[in-house]
Every structure is written in C-alpha cells, then in structure tokens.
Design an enzyme around this catalytic site. Structure first.
Site, PDB file in Angstrom:
ATOM      1  N   ASP A  15      11.651  -8.582  -1.942  1.00 52.78           N
ATOM      2  CA  ASP A  15      10.425  -7.592  -1.774  1.00 52.78           C
ATOM      3  C   ASP A  15      10.519  -6.650  -0.417  1.00 52.78           C
ATOM      4  O   ASP A  15       9.513  -5.871  -0.242  1.00 52.78           O
ATOM      5  CB  ASP A  15       9.025  -8.451  -1.773  1.00 52.78           C
ATOM      6  CG  ASP A  15       9.002  -9.797  -0.868  1.00 52.78           C
ATOM      7  OD1 ASP A  15      10.166  -9.979  -0.079  1.00 52.78           O
ATOM      8  OD2 ASP A  15       7.976 -10.412  -0.862  1.00 52.78           O
ATOM      9  N   HIS A  35       5.513 -19.857   1.858  1.00 50.62           N
ATOM     10  CA  HIS A  35       3.969 -19.645   2.422  1.00 50.62           C
ATOM     11  C   HIS A  35       3.425 -21.094   2.195  1.00 50.62           C
ATOM     12  O   HIS A  35       2.220 -21.200   3.110  1.00 50.62           O
ATOM     13  CB  HIS A  35       3.130 -18.797   1.870  1.00 50.62           C
ATOM     14  CG  HIS A  35       3.739 -17.129   1.783  1.00 50.62           C
ATOM     15  ND1 HIS A  35       4.159 -16.608   3.217  1.00 50.62           N
ATOM     16  CD2 HIS A  35       4.202 -16.354   1.194  1.00 50.62           C
ATOM     17  CE1 HIS A  35       4.618 -15.556   2.931  1.00 50.62           C
ATOM     18  NE2 HIS A  35       4.589 -15.282   1.644  1.00 50.62           N
ATOM     19  N   HIS A  80       7.643 -10.698   3.726  1.00 52.47           N
ATOM     20  CA  HIS A  80       6.572 -11.754   4.319  1.00 52.47           C
ATOM     21  C   HIS A  80       7.276 -13.017   5.156  1.00 52.47           C
ATOM     22  O   HIS A  80       7.873 -13.577   4.741  1.00 52.47           O
ATOM     23  CB  HIS A  80       5.661 -12.048   3.123  1.00 52.47           C
ATOM     24  CG  HIS A  80       5.128 -11.017   2.249  1.00 52.47           C
ATOM     25  ND1 HIS A  80       5.602 -10.738   0.986  1.00 52.47           N
ATOM     26  CD2 HIS A  80       4.084 -10.120   2.690  1.00 52.47           C
ATOM     27  CE1 HIS A  80       4.905  -9.402   0.763  1.00 52.47           C
ATOM     28  NE2 HIS A  80       3.889  -9.101   1.282  1.00 52.47           N
ATOM     29  N   ASP A 117      12.834 -12.683   3.147  1.00 56.08           N
ATOM     30  CA  ASP A 117      11.631 -12.167   2.273  1.00 56.08           C
ATOM     31  C   ASP A 117      10.922 -11.117   3.089  1.00 56.08           C
ATOM     32  O   ASP A 117      10.919 -11.312   4.381  1.00 56.08           O
ATOM     33  CB  ASP A 117      10.866 -13.365   1.905  1.00 56.08           C
ATOM     34  CG  ASP A 117       9.681 -12.808   0.977  1.00 56.08           C
ATOM     35  OD1 ASP A 117       9.563 -13.268  -0.237  1.00 56.08           O
ATOM     36  OD2 ASP A 117       8.414 -12.378   1.377  1.00 56.08           O
TER      37      ASP A 117
END
Length: 308
Positions: A243, A122, A161, A159
């Site tokens: 996740d 990120h 996200h 991931d």
C-alpha cells in the site's frame, strides 16, 4: 530449491462490508496473478492454539471466539470486522506463517510467500485492529525462536502503515529485530524513531507523505541494510504490504511496482549473505487491486529468482 506459496480457500471466507478496503477480492487478485508462476503450492494448515498463545493471551483468543458472529458481520472497532468464517481464515493465515517457517528452516524450500488474509501486523497483544486479528509475522518469529531454537530473527515491515502490532508483540523480545518503514503522519499514528523496543530491538523509519521510491531506496541502503548486517539474523520475515504504491487509496507514498521489485531483490540478496537465503514473507496491506496485483507478483517473482 523452490519458493513455496501457502494459501487456503478459508482465507476467502473472511467477509467485510461492501466497500471495505480489506476485501475478498484482494486475495482473489493476488492468487490469479501468481497462478502461472513456478511455485511449490502448499495448503496452509490451521495454526495450533499454542502457536497463537506464543504472542496472544488465552483471554484474547477466548474473546475473539465470543465475538464471532453466527451469521452476518460484527464490527470490532472502526476498521475491523468479523464474519462467520473470520476465525478460520485467521487461523489459516497464522498457520501459513508457521508452516512457512518450518519449510524454510527445514530446507524443503528456499523461501516462502503466504498469500492469506486477514493481515496481521496491526493486531496487538490483546487488541484486534486495523483489519487484523492475529500477529502473523510476530508469531512466525516466535515460532522460529522458540520451536526451532534460532538465536536471532529479523522482521522487516514495508507496509505503508506502521506495524504497531508486531512492534507490541516483539517489544520485549531481544532475539528479534523489528525494522519497519511507514508513512508518518498516517494511521495508526505510531512508528516514531524513539519507539525503539525494550532492548533497542525496534527500528522505526518514518517517511513523509509524497515520498518516492528513490527516497525509500536511499533509506534502506543507508540505514536498514547496515542494521540487518550488524544483527546477523538467521531468518528474515517480511511483512509484505503493497500500500505504499502510488495508486493506493489509503496513503500518500509514491512507490512504483519496480520499487517493490528492487526492495525484494535487495532483501533476498542480503538473506543470501546472512542466512542462507531464508525468507518468509506474509501478505499485509495493498488496497488498489491492480497495484496490489502487480506489486505482489513482482515481489514473488524476485523470491523465485532468489530461490533458484
């Protein structure tokens, strides 16, 4: 050939507030799960500043150093914190990714897993966010391209996200293909198919909430694997977030541990076909400790199978 495990105790010194999902216990649990596996254990070095500066400007690094607290914790945004040990941890995480590239491309190991924190996908060019300080996967890709002289590197981010940081850092890099699957809608809100890079080098594959592992398998089989074959990478870098697991508290995908095992095995097989099995994987998210432990262990077990 073997699988390298790169980590360092400094990555346990990045402390977040009590109750924060990106906690020291994440790495402790992963390392405990991997303790009995046959791995070549490598001490993660500190990244050189030049490695960081391949993707982040000097002004950003200077700002992080100014923000580093002498004691306690400092909040950088709604999700991202620094403690006195955070920069050392971040330099170790970046250094692990770079060293893993060196080991794999040098033929010393078949593939590698970086068990480090803070995560990285990120972190944008000059913005820490989403628990991340440095773009580990992106700087590993740039190291492979610029230092080792590769022509094509692929980054695959599974991931839950969106890897907005990796996308930002490699947006203009035509030698890198960024493939990222993510739940959408979900924070950070990016990752739509029309975000395709300056050279058509970004492939975003959003998945709706409640999507299952079967949905993921179909998506990767029909879209990701053909795209990778067409690109013919000389190295594959994985942003390995766990996740998307059905037990994770921060999202709503429904993958099981065996789905992560399947995906890893498929990517390893593709790497054997395209680039002599060369894979570097770096830990990203995963916030239910038991789910993270099980999925990360399954991931590494498949890397070990592929390397032997």
């Amino acid at each position: 050939m073997t699988t390298a495990l790169l980590t360092h105790a400094d990555c346990l010194s990045h402390e977040t507030p009590e109750g924060h999902p990106e906690q020291v216990a994440r790495l402790e649990h992963v390392l405990h799960a991997l303790a009995g596996l046959d791995l070549q254990r490598v001490t993660a070095p500190m990244a050189a500043e030049d490695d960081i500066l391949r993707v982040h400007p000097a002004s950003y690094l200077a700002e992080l150093r100014r923000e580093l607290p002498a004691e306690g914790r400092k909040q950088l945004d709604a999700d991202t914190w620094m403690s006195p040990g955070s920069l050392d941890a971040a330099f170790r995480a970046a250094g692990a990714a770079v060293r893993a590239v060196d080991l794999v491309l040098g033929g010393e190991v078949g593939n590698a897993f970086c068990a480090t924190r803070p995560p990285g996908h990120h972190a944008e060019t000059d913005t820490p966010m989403g628990f991340c300080l440095f773009g580990n996967a992106a700087l590993a890709a740039k190291h492979a391209l610029d230092h080792h002289g590769l022509s094509r590197v692929a980054v695959v981010d599974f991931d839950v996200h969106h890897g907005n940081g990796t996308q930002d850092l490699l947006w203009d890099e035509k030698r890198a293909l960024v493939v990222t699957s993510q739940q959408l809608p979900l924070w950070p809100g990016t990752g739509h198919p029309e975000e395709d890079g300056a050279h058509g080098n970004v492939m975003n594959l959003p998945l709706p909430p409640e999507s299952t592992g079967t949905d993921m398998r179909d998506l990767y089989t029909e879209q990701v694997f053909p795209r990778l074959r067409a690109f013919k990478p000389e190295l594959i870098i994985l942003s390995a977030g766990f996740d998307a697991h059905t037990d994770d508290p921060l999202a709503q995908l429904q993958w099981e541990t065996e789905d992560f095992r399947w995906l890893t095995a498929q990517l390893c097989s593709l790497a054997q076909e395209l680039c002599q099995g060369r894979i570097v994987s770096t830990l990203e998210g995963g916030y239910d400790l038991n789910a993270l432990t099980d999925a990360a262990k399954a991931h590494v077990e498949e890397l070990i199978k592929a390397a032997t």
